[in-house]
Design an enzyme around this catalytic site. Structure first.
Site, PDB file in Angstrom:
ATOM      1  N   ASP A 158       0.808  -1.231   0.000  1.00  0.00           N
ATOM      2  CA  ASP A 158       0.000   0.000   0.000  1.00  0.00           C
ATOM      3  C   ASP A 158       0.835   1.272   0.000  1.00  0.00           C
ATOM      4  OD1 ASP A 158      -2.569  -1.147  -0.081  1.00  0.00           O
ATOM      5  OD2 ASP A 158      -2.397  -1.680   2.032  1.00  0.00           O
TER       6      ASP A 158
ATOM      7  N   ASP B 144      -5.975  -5.110  -5.499  1.00  0.00           N
ATOM      8  CA  ASP B 144      -5.827  -3.705  -5.106  1.00  0.00           C
ATOM      9  C   ASP B 144      -4.441  -3.155  -5.475  1.00  0.00           C
ATOM     10  OD1 ASP B 144      -7.271  -5.513  -3.488  1.00  0.00           O
ATOM     11  OD2 ASP B 144      -7.514  -4.086  -1.873  1.00  0.00           O
TER      12      ASP B 144
ATOM     13  N   GLY C 274      -6.202 -18.876  -6.480  1.00  0.00           N
ATOM     14  CA  GLY C 274      -6.869 -17.658  -6.036  1.00  0.00           C
ATOM     15  C   GLY C 274      -7.632 -17.898  -4.744  1.00  0.00           C
TER      16      GLY C 274
ATOM     17  N   THR D 235      -9.935 -15.392  -1.428  1.00  0.00           N
ATOM     18  CA  THR D 235     -10.389 -14.054  -1.062  1.00  0.00           C
ATOM     19  C   THR D 235      -9.993 -13.729   0.366  1.00  0.00           C
ATOM     20  OG1 THR D 235     -12.231 -12.509  -1.272  1.00  0.00           O
ATOM     21  CG2 THR D 235     -12.696 -14.555  -0.086  1.00  0.00           C
TER      22      THR D 235
ATOM     23  N   ARG E 249     -15.321  -4.290  -4.612  1.00  0.00           N
ATOM     24  CA  ARG E 249     -14.243  -3.293  -4.642  1.00  0.00           C
ATOM     25  C   ARG E 249     -13.034  -3.822  -5.405  1.00  0.00           C
ATOM     26  NH1 ARG E 249     -14.418  -1.866   0.176  1.00  0.00           N
ATOM     27  NH2 ARG E 249     -12.509  -2.544   1.178  1.00  0.00           N
TER      28      ARG E 249
ATOM     29  N   TRP F 298     -11.165  -1.956  -8.277  1.00  0.00           N
ATOM     30  CA  TRP F 298      -9.704  -1.721  -8.339  1.00  0.00           C
ATOM     31  C   TRP F 298      -9.162  -2.232  -9.675  1.00  0.00           C
ATOM     32  CZ3 TRP F 298      -8.891   1.768  -5.059  1.00  0.00           C
ATOM     33  CH2 TRP F 298      -9.066   1.671  -3.671  1.00  0.00           C
TER      34      TRP F 298
ATOM     35  N   SER G 231     -15.008  -9.764   8.252  1.00  0.00           N
ATOM     36  CA  SER G 231     -14.486  -9.485   9.591  1.00  0.00           C
ATOM     37  C   SER G 231     -15.352  -8.480  10.357  1.00  0.00           C
ATOM     38  CB  SER G 231     -13.055  -8.919   9.497  1.00  0.00           C
ATOM     39  OG  SER G 231     -12.233  -9.794   8.803  1.00  0.00           O
TER      40      SER G 231
HETATM   41  N1  GLY Z   1      -7.055  -1.915  -0.376  1.00  0.00           N
HETATM   42  C1  GLY Z   1      -7.804  -2.431   0.703  1.00  0.00           C
HETATM   43  C2  GLY Z   1      -9.253  -2.421   0.467  1.00  0.00           C
HETATM   44  O1  GLY Z   1      -9.720  -2.064  -0.597  1.00  0.00           O
HETATM   45  O2  GLY Z   1      -9.967  -2.782   1.388  1.00  0.00           O
END
Ligand code: GLY
Length: 392
Positions: free
Chosen positions: A110, A171, A229, A231, A243, A247, A361
């Site tokens: 990140d 991401d 793969g 998740t 999301r 991304w 979570s």
């Molecule tokens: N990059 C972390 C998220 O999208 O939660």
């Protein structure tokens, strides 16, 4: 363009009205966030300070989302020319310089999200050399996560952590512009080569034949072989986390911007076509694209805002024609829907509500998110600042 006044009413268009409302909130948040960085998401619609850890006080610059606050401030300054925003944005640079110098919470891909918005932006806008040096140091850290022979950048954790070794996530495409920028600045092709190879691996392994994407993917770090793969934040390993798909749209399109590799633009369009084909009636995605109207599930407004920016990026690279028109119209409709029904009425200091951070979570479910706020403002800025120079 005519600068937008933060408190301008009545506004000439719905975009102007949405911008005026958003800028009023950003302005108010300068005081609200003065004591430290806000948390990743709101709680009950309001951002609490970033919690303390055993090593760092509350409000410290840690985690992956702190740069979305200076990102909003830089956008607000570009939109208004108002010095209050520039001063507040410039005031955040020192904490990002400190973070990279002292090695605080850098074991992550990140670094691109963080240092592009917090330090590349002030370099691009103001030629801030301290910010440039910090961004280059962050790019060097990111390069330490580039694993041979797989040719991927590990997403999370220490490189020695057997639970994370060889794992990357979709991401991460958004973190590649920091590396292309580092090559532009230094002339050293290693950064851009790593970004290109990482993106090509994600194109080949993370997009499934039906146009959906995995959130995360594992490589064998010894042989470089792609493994499987899975998740982390999606509904199941086989579902399509909304999301992540967003991304993919924006991330592959940005990688196209720097490489002109047509396969990256095709990948962005594959992600976009699936995303757009799986939206509910109001155009704002449920948190996983496996869900739609009638399912008792929350939306992820942040996925919608990211997708709007990604679609705008794709549109910018397409020739005139029906595809370009279709993407633009769908992006406009999603943005209008966000502005109309996903912005707070009162009592919240988020720009956008109804996002989801991590449903499995139970973190930040049906809340405002710092990144959703940033991409919503970027989407609005892209509408009113034609030719806007990206921070990415
Ligand atoms: N990059 C972390 C998220 O999208 O939660």
């Amino acid at each position: 363009m005519t600068p937008i006044q933060a408190d301008q009413t009545p506004a000439a268009t719905s975009t102007d009205a949405a911008l005026a409302t958003a800028l009023t909130t950003v302005r108010a948040n300068i005081a609200a966030f003065a004591a430290g960085y806000p948390d990743d998401t709101t709680r009950g619609g309001v951002y609490p300070p970033r919690p303390a850890t055993d090593r760092l006080p509350a409000g410290a610059n840690r985690g992956w989302t702190t740069s979305f606050w200076p990102g909003q401030l830089w956008l607000a300054w570009e939109l208004t020319g108002d010095e209050e925003f520039r001063v507040a944005a410039s005031g955040t640079v020192a904490s990002f310089v400190d973070r990279v110098e002292r090695g605080i919470d850098l074991d992550t891909h990140d670094l691109g999200f963080l240092y592009t918005l917090a330090c590349v932006a002030p370099w691009r806008l103001l030629a801030d050399r301290g910010a440039r040096d910090a961004a280059l140091a962050a790019a060097d850290h990111l390069m330490t996560r580039f694993l041979e022979p797989a040719g991927i950048i590990q997403a999370w954790g220490s490189l020695e952590d057997p639970g994370q070794r060889g794992r990357t996530i979709i991401d991460s495409l958004m973190n590649m512009p920091l590396l292309y920028w580092a090559t532009e600045q230094t002339g050293d092709e290693r950064y851009a080569d790593a970004a290109r190879r990482h993106t090509a691996q994600l194109r080949d392994q993370m997009i499934r034949p039906d146009g959906t994407t995995f959130h995360t993917f594992w490589w064998d770090v010894v042989t470089g072989r792609p493994l499987r793969g899975s998740t982390q934040q999606g509904f199941t390993d086989d579902s399509c986390w909304a999301r992540g798909q967003a991304w993919g749209i924006y991330g592959f399109a940005l990688n196209y911007r720097y490489t002109h590799d047509e396969s990256f633009l095709d990948a962005a369009r594959t992600c976009a076509d699936y995303f757009l084909a799986h939206l509910p009636a109001d155009g704002v995605a449920y948190w996983d694209l496996d869900f739609t109207d009638g399912d008792d599930q929350p939306r992820d407004s942040s996925a919608a805002a990211i997708a709007v920016c990604g679609l705008a990026e794709v549109v910018g690279w397409l020739p005139d024609g029906p595809d370009r028109d279709r993407y633009r119209e769908r992006a406009d409709a999603i943005l209008a829907s966000l502005a109309e029904a996903y912005t707070p009425v009162a009592g919240s200091n988020a720009l956008l509500l109804h996002g989801v951070y991590d449903w499995p979570s139970s973190i930040g479910v049906d809340e405002g998110t710092l990144w959703g706020d940033y991409f919503y403002l970027e989407a609005l800025a892209r509408k009113v600042l034609p030719g806007w120079t990206l921070y990415w």
